[in-house]
Scaffold this active site. Structure first.
Site, short mmCIF file in Angstrom:
data_model
loop_
_atom_site.label_atom_id
_atom_site.label_comp_id
_atom_site.label_asym_id
_atom_site.label_seq_id
_atom_site.Cartn_x
_atom_site.Cartn_y
_atom_site.Cartn_z
CD1 TRP A 1 51.35 39.52 -5.58
CD2 TRP A 1 50.15 38.28 -7.01
NE1 TRP A 1 51.70 38.21 -5.38
CE2 TRP A 1 50.98 37.42 -6.24
CE3 TRP A 1 49.30 37.71 -7.97
CZ2 TRP A 1 50.98 36.04 -6.42
CZ3 TRP A 1 49.31 36.34 -8.14
CH2 TRP A 1 50.14 35.51 -7.37
NE ARG B 1 57.77 38.09 -22.93
CZ ARG B 1 58.32 39.27 -23.20
NH1 ARG B 1 59.54 39.34 -23.72
NH2 ARG B 1 57.67 40.38 -22.95
CB THR B 2 57.01 30.01 -18.85
OG1 THR B 2 57.95 30.66 -18.01
CG2 THR B 2 57.41 28.57 -19.06
CB THR B 3 52.10 30.34 -20.54
OG1 THR B 3 52.29 30.02 -19.17
CG2 THR B 3 50.91 29.58 -21.07
CG ASP C 1 54.36 36.76 -13.96
OD1 ASP C 1 55.51 37.22 -13.84
OD2 ASP C 1 53.69 36.42 -12.98
CD GLU D 1 44.41 36.76 -16.18
OE1 GLU D 1 43.21 36.55 -15.98
OE2 GLU D 1 45.30 36.17 -15.52
#
Lengths: 271, 271
Positions: free
Chosen positions: A236, A142-144, A140, A137
């Site tokens: 957001w 980028r960790t995931t 943000d 989606e």
């Protein structure tokens, strides 16, 4: 409903379902021309809706009847940032990724318990030698995405190494790309890193992508193609599927359009 | 845009994203009150979008901070009717279900390769002793839903039997429910069958659901709760995520509303 003096309650970006559908359609054209994925890996929950919409625009000719089209298969993985667990150190909150669902071994070329899958099904769903589009989606921190990409590459490499050398040599390079609805551009940089393939110009082709050929075929191509449908600042983003009141959400989204504020910047398809 | 003489091109039912969002929100109220799922199992690709929207309306209080809410986890399974495979007999087309993705063993209580999942993650994502909501787009022939329900029950029962008796006895009954956006009512009946729990009146409670207690706890409750958000005749339903031209799709959907034709009947939430 909306008077000319009406203001927005905040600086959130609000996208309607239709906005997102159209943005995905536009970006899908570029993805289809440049990367043409064989399979999607949707990161649940955020990637589920974008992946299903993308599927509409990424169909391929049927292998059995060229007059028909077939869907690009969607595999889902579940990833969450580790926040809710007692005992998790504050330091690791939002950094640590937890797997809630992963792909089964058959996807990585190993025989598994899916005896009831046909030969053709295996070919279509597996990841080895395929062009794989990871879908989420929002990019943000980028960790995931970093986690998903690294773990998929690791499992694909292990699957390739487990193949007989002849079977492996016949496979084209396995390639990865990432689609996100929005990339949040952060002045301070992102926590996660990805080996993004720099040029997104329309002249870029898969043939330019470096592939380690010392392994004698069946390699994973270097880097990952990156397709954000839109770019935002570090604010957001309110997605329509998250709202409890879709009419009010759309009213605010349309007001923002009218006022010309809180809008999404162009993604790669418009460059 | 639309003149009063304008007609629809066909008898398809066209739903907008907003229509579906609102229908899901309404049905979710009943589901939350009556069944309150612990986990969703989305049937890919159709169930992905409905499951993600449902998640917004089915949140639960956080175990670690009662002031916060947490999401109901979504597990995805991939099922397709066997149509595209060479050598598949004509007789079996549209009857045979192919698994393109299934849940890993950890979901059914067996330890698997997900070492990196926390203790809490396991509790939240597993299916044993849970209220499980299966989610799909349309209940047409019911073939896919029957397959999903039967296979999940089989795997849950096997998982329960593999538990130590004491661990099993502590588990509440595992319960199943099904949500679909549309149920197609067919005069000729459906090919697939499901042990639907007949009463959908708002007085029905889980306590009325029969549970086989001879096994001494840890059983699967009989039957499956059924929540269609809307009912249609045996016509095509055009979903917004399937359309290549969302503006035209919405125009036709709004025209149908204006003309009062090709509309969806009330689902369970409105009865």
């Amino acid at each position: 409903m909306t008077s000319s003096t009406e203001q927005l309650p905040d600086d959130h970006i609000r996208a309607t379902y239709e906005d997102i559908h159209v943005q995905i359609a536009q970006t899908a054209k570029l993805i289809k021309r440049q990367f043409d994925p064989d399979v999607m890996v949707a990161i649940s929950g955020g990637g589920l809706i974008p992946a299903r919409i993308l599927r509409t625009f990424l169909k391929k000719p049927s292998a059995h009847d060229p007059n028909k089209k077939r869907n690009v298969p969607i595999q889902a993985i579940g990833l969450a940032l580790y926040e809710e667990v007692a005992g998790s150190s504050v330091e690791n909150m939002g950094r640590e990724v937890v797997r809630t669902q992963w792909l089964d071994e058959g996807t990585f070329g190993k025989r598994s318990s899916r005896e009831d899958r046909g030969e053709d099904g295996d070919k279509e769903e597996g990841l080895l030698g395929k062009r794989i589009l990871i879908v989420d989606e929002v990019d943000d921190s980028r960790t995931t995405l970093q986690y998903a990409y690294q773990e998929l590459v690791k499992d694909v490499k292990a699957g390739l190494e487990a193949l007989e050398p002849e079977a492996r040599a016949k496979l084209p390079p396995t390639r990865f790309a990432i689609f996100v609805v929005h990339n949040k551009v952060k002045d301070s940089g992102k926590r996660g890193t990805l080996p993004l393939i720099p040029s997104q110009s329309s002249s870029s082709t898969l043939e330019d992508q470096p592939v380690d050929s010392t392994s004698g075929g069946g390699a994973v191509a270097e880097g990952v193609w990156y397709y954000p449908a839109g770019e935002t600042g570090d604010v957001w983003v309110d997605y329509p599927w998250e709202t409890e009141d879709i009419a009010e959400h759309n009213r605010l989204a349309n007001l923002a359009k009218k006022l010309g504020v809180n809008q999404v910047g162009a993604g790669v398809a418009s460059r």
